[in-house]
Design a protein around this motif. Structure first.
Motif, PDB file in Angstrom:
ATOM      1  N   UNK A   1       0.821  -1.213   0.000  1.00  0.00           N
ATOM      2  CA  UNK A   1       0.000   0.000   0.000  1.00  0.00           C
ATOM      3  C   UNK A   1       0.855   1.262   0.000  1.00  0.00           C
ATOM      4  N   UNK A   2       1.899   1.273  -0.815  1.00  0.00           N
ATOM      5  CA  UNK A   2       2.803   2.423  -0.973  1.00  0.00           C
ATOM      6  C   UNK A   2       3.581   2.762   0.291  1.00  0.00           C
ATOM      7  N   UNK A   3       3.628   1.839   1.240  1.00  0.00           N
ATOM      8  CA  UNK A   3       4.384   2.045   2.474  1.00  0.00           C
ATOM      9  C   UNK A   3       5.643   1.172   2.446  1.00  0.00           C
ATOM     10  N   UNK A   4       6.821   1.763   2.204  1.00  0.00           N
ATOM     11  CA  UNK A   4       8.051   0.962   2.181  1.00  0.00           C
ATOM     12  C   UNK A   4       8.477   0.568   3.587  1.00  0.00           C
ATOM     13  N   UNK A   5       9.195  -0.547   3.662  1.00  0.00           N
ATOM     14  CA  UNK A   5       9.705  -1.040   4.935  1.00  0.00           C
ATOM     15  C   UNK A   5      11.026  -1.737   4.660  1.00  0.00           C
ATOM     16  N   UNK A   6      11.986  -1.552   5.558  1.00  0.00           N
ATOM     17  CA  UNK A   6      13.294  -2.181   5.399  1.00  0.00           C
ATOM     18  C   UNK A   6      13.667  -2.869   6.702  1.00  0.00           C
ATOM     19  N   UNK A   7      14.075  -4.121   6.614  1.00  0.00           N
ATOM     20  CA  UNK A   7      14.349  -4.940   7.790  1.00  0.00           C
ATOM     21  C   UNK A   7      15.709  -5.615   7.678  1.00  0.00           C
ATOM     22  N   UNK A   8      16.563  -5.483   8.679  1.00  0.00           N
ATOM     23  CA  UNK A   8      17.796  -6.272   8.685  1.00  0.00           C
ATOM     24  C   UNK A   8      17.484  -7.674   9.206  1.00  0.00           C
ATOM     25  N   UNK A   9      18.074  -8.671   8.577  1.00  0.00           N
ATOM     26  CA  UNK A   9      17.837 -10.051   9.012  1.00  0.00           C
ATOM     27  C   UNK A   9      19.022 -10.921   8.627  1.00  0.00           C
TER      28      UNK A   9
ATOM     29  N   UNK B   1      14.201  -9.273  -6.022  1.00  0.00           N
ATOM     30  CA  UNK B   1      13.752 -10.642  -5.751  1.00  0.00           C
ATOM     31  C   UNK B   1      12.238 -10.763  -5.731  1.00  0.00           C
ATOM     32  N   UNK B   2      11.820 -12.007  -5.806  1.00  0.00           N
ATOM     33  CA  UNK B   2      10.440 -12.375  -5.513  1.00  0.00           C
ATOM     34  C   UNK B   2      10.494 -13.211  -4.237  1.00  0.00           C
ATOM     35  N   UNK B   3       9.747 -12.792  -3.233  1.00  0.00           N
ATOM     36  CA  UNK B   3       9.802 -13.442  -1.918  1.00  0.00           C
ATOM     37  C   UNK B   3       8.507 -14.194  -1.635  1.00  0.00           C
ATOM     38  N   UNK B   4       8.620 -15.182  -0.754  1.00  0.00           N
ATOM     39  CA  UNK B   4       7.447 -15.984  -0.394  1.00  0.00           C
ATOM     40  C   UNK B   4       7.677 -16.658   0.955  1.00  0.00           C
TER      41      UNK B   4
ATOM     42  N   UNK C   1       5.199  -9.202   2.575  1.00  0.00           N
ATOM     43  CA  UNK C   1       5.483 -10.277   1.610  1.00  0.00           C
ATOM     44  C   UNK C   1       4.219 -11.059   1.291  1.00  0.00           C
ATOM     45  N   UNK C   2       3.364 -11.257   2.276  1.00  0.00           N
ATOM     46  CA  UNK C   2       2.098 -11.941   2.003  1.00  0.00           C
ATOM     47  C   UNK C   2       1.241 -11.131   1.031  1.00  0.00           C
ATOM     48  N   UNK C   3       1.329  -9.806   1.109  1.00  0.00           N
ATOM     49  CA  UNK C   3       0.516  -8.936   0.264  1.00  0.00           C
ATOM     50  C   UNK C   3       1.180  -8.612  -1.080  1.00  0.00           C
ATOM     51  N   UNK C   4       2.513  -8.595  -1.098  1.00  0.00           N
ATOM     52  CA  UNK C   4       3.255  -8.183  -2.287  1.00  0.00           C
ATOM     53  C   UNK C   4       4.580  -8.940  -2.300  1.00  0.00           C
ATOM     54  N   UNK C   5       4.777  -9.864  -3.233  1.00  0.00           N
ATOM     55  CA  UNK C   5       5.971 -10.707  -3.204  1.00  0.00           C
ATOM     56  C   UNK C   5       7.266 -10.025  -3.638  1.00  0.00           C
TER      57      UNK C   5
END
Length: 163
Positions: free
Chosen positions: A27-35, A88-91, A59-63
């Motif tokens: 929904x146009x809200x970016x997010x960045x996560x270290x993992x 990437x494409x994530x799942x 990821x569930x909403x947008x791969x």
């Protein structure tokens, strides 16, 4: 640098950098996560996370995801050809065999119940499958008026071959 050398440099980054930044969006809200994110031999990248983390929901909403690996301890201006960018494409991992492989990569030798990563478990394994890769080829201090791009695309096959 030829494609083989670029692939080798990318493979080196993947083997020495344990952490990735995983960028997602919903929904146009970016997010960045270290993992902690570890690639397998075919270049699929795995991590585990809480199912209700923002990036997990995204990821569930947008791969679509974008991962970066780099050595954050290097001196400024010396990170040339030391940052890997991956579109990437994530799942969510739903296959038991794939979850077992992810477990082996992420928790070698640890006694973790795979059931905790399925059904009512609070965590999941996630996979990012690279679609494109780039390696930075200039530092900001090397940019010139005629600079077109600071990254060079690296064929995924060249990275796989080097791993």
């Amino acid at each position: 640098m030829d494609e083989q050398a670029l692939g080798a440099r990318c493979a080196e980054i993947l083997s020495t950098c344990l952490y990735a930044n995983i960028a997602t969006c919903h929904d146009s809200q970016p997010w960045n996560t270290p993992a902690t994110a570890v690639p397998d031999a075919s270049l699929d990248i795995y991590w585990s996370s809480w199912t209700e983390a923002v990036h997990s929901k995204n990821i569930r909403a947008n791969p679509l995801a974008f991962l970066t690996y780099y050595d954050s301890t290097r001196a400024r201006g010396t990170n040339n050809q030391r940052c890997l960018y991956l579109r990437c494409e994530a799942a969510v991992v739903v296959d038991t065999k794939e979850a077992e492989a992810a477990h082996t990569l992420l928790y070698p030798g640890a006694d973790i119940r795979l059931d905790d990563f399925f059904d009512s478990g609070l965590r999941r394994f996630y996979r990012a499958r690279p679609l494109q890769a780039w390696l930075n080829c200039l530092s900001e201090q090397q940019v010139q008026p005629d600079t077109i791009d600071m990254r060079r695309e690296v064929p995924l096959q060249a990275i796989r071959a080097a791993r």
